[in-house]
Design a protein around this motif. Sequence first.
Motif, short mmCIF file in Angstrom:
data_model
loop_
_atom_site.label_atom_id
_atom_site.label_comp_id
_atom_site.label_asym_id
_atom_site.label_seq_id
_atom_site.Cartn_x
_atom_site.Cartn_y
_atom_site.Cartn_z
N GLU A 14 139.95 13.13 -5.29
CA GLU A 14 139.72 12.00 -6.21
C GLU A 14 140.42 10.74 -5.72
OE1 GLU A 14 141.20 13.94 -9.69
OE2 GLU A 14 139.19 14.39 -10.43
N LYS A 15 141.61 10.89 -5.17
CA LYS A 15 142.35 9.74 -4.65
C LYS A 15 141.61 9.11 -3.47
CE LYS A 15 146.95 11.30 -6.03
NZ LYS A 15 148.24 11.80 -5.56
N ILE A 16 141.09 9.95 -2.59
CA ILE A 16 140.35 9.44 -1.43
C ILE A 16 139.06 8.77 -1.88
CG2 ILE A 16 139.03 10.17 0.61
CD1 ILE A 16 141.36 12.02 1.27
N LEU A 17 138.36 9.36 -2.83
CA LEU A 17 137.13 8.76 -3.34
C LEU A 17 137.43 7.41 -3.98
CD1 LEU A 17 134.11 8.93 -3.82
CD2 LEU A 17 134.59 10.21 -5.92
N GLN A 18 138.50 7.32 -4.73
CA GLN A 18 138.90 6.06 -5.36
C GLN A 18 139.21 5.00 -4.30
OE1 GLN A 18 142.65 6.11 -7.55
NE2 GLN A 18 141.65 4.98 -9.20
N LEU A 19 139.89 5.39 -3.24
CA LEU A 19 140.22 4.48 -2.16
C LEU A 19 138.94 3.98 -1.47
CD1 LEU A 19 142.52 3.20 -0.47
CD2 LEU A 19 142.48 5.23 0.96
N LEU A 20 137.99 4.86 -1.24
CA LEU A 20 136.74 4.48 -0.58
C LEU A 20 135.86 3.62 -1.49
CD1 LEU A 20 135.84 7.80 1.27
CD2 LEU A 20 136.71 5.68 2.27
N LYS A 21 135.94 3.83 -2.79
CA LYS A 21 135.18 2.99 -3.72
C LYS A 21 135.70 1.56 -3.72
CE LYS A 21 133.39 6.40 -6.95
NZ LYS A 21 133.41 6.90 -8.34
N ALA A 22 136.98 1.38 -3.40
CA ALA A 22 137.59 0.06 -3.34
C ALA A 22 137.18 -0.69 -2.07
CB ALA A 22 139.10 0.16 -3.43
N GLY A 23 136.68 0.03 -1.08
CA GLY A 23 136.27 -0.60 0.17
C GLY A 23 136.55 0.32 1.33
N PRO A 24 136.19 -0.11 2.55
CA PRO A 24 136.42 0.74 3.72
C PRO A 24 137.90 1.08 3.89
CG PRO A 24 135.07 -1.15 4.30
CD PRO A 24 135.58 -1.38 2.90
N ALA A 25 138.15 2.25 4.46
CA ALA A 25 139.52 2.70 4.71
C ALA A 25 139.59 3.32 6.09
CB ALA A 25 139.94 3.72 3.66
N THR A 26 140.72 3.12 6.74
CA THR A 26 140.92 3.70 8.07
C THR A 26 141.51 5.10 7.94
OG1 THR A 26 143.16 2.86 8.32
CG2 THR A 26 141.35 1.43 9.07
N ASN A 27 141.44 5.84 9.03
CA ASN A 27 142.03 7.17 9.02
C ASN A 27 143.54 7.10 8.78
OD1 ASN A 27 142.03 5.98 11.66
ND2 ASN A 27 142.53 7.97 12.57
N GLN A 28 144.18 6.02 9.18
CA GLN A 28 145.62 5.87 8.93
C GLN A 28 145.90 5.73 7.44
OE1 GLN A 28 146.41 2.47 11.40
NE2 GLN A 28 146.78 3.71 13.22
N GLN A 29 145.06 4.98 6.74
CA GLN A 29 145.22 4.83 5.30
C GLN A 29 144.95 6.15 4.57
OE1 GLN A 29 142.35 1.62 5.21
NE2 GLN A 29 143.90 0.24 4.35
#
Length: 62
Positions: free
Chosen positions: A5-20
């Motif tokens: 859920e945390k990763i999905l929330q982060l991706l919904k906010a915009g692109p994310a790198t593997n480091q993030q």
Amino acid sequence: MSQREKILQLLKAGPATNQQLNKVCYRYGARIHELRNAGHNIISEQIDRGLWQFRLEAQSRG
């Protein structure tokens, strides 16, 4: 909130790198796989050697 859920929330906010994503969950690749299996369209593209960007594409309504 689960790691997925945390990763999905982060991706919904915009692109994310593997480091993030790695800061949220060390095994982010497994969580991305689970999200894809759940029907989320997640695009990954290599930005640099060892650096990847993941983005959530809008779901097409059919």
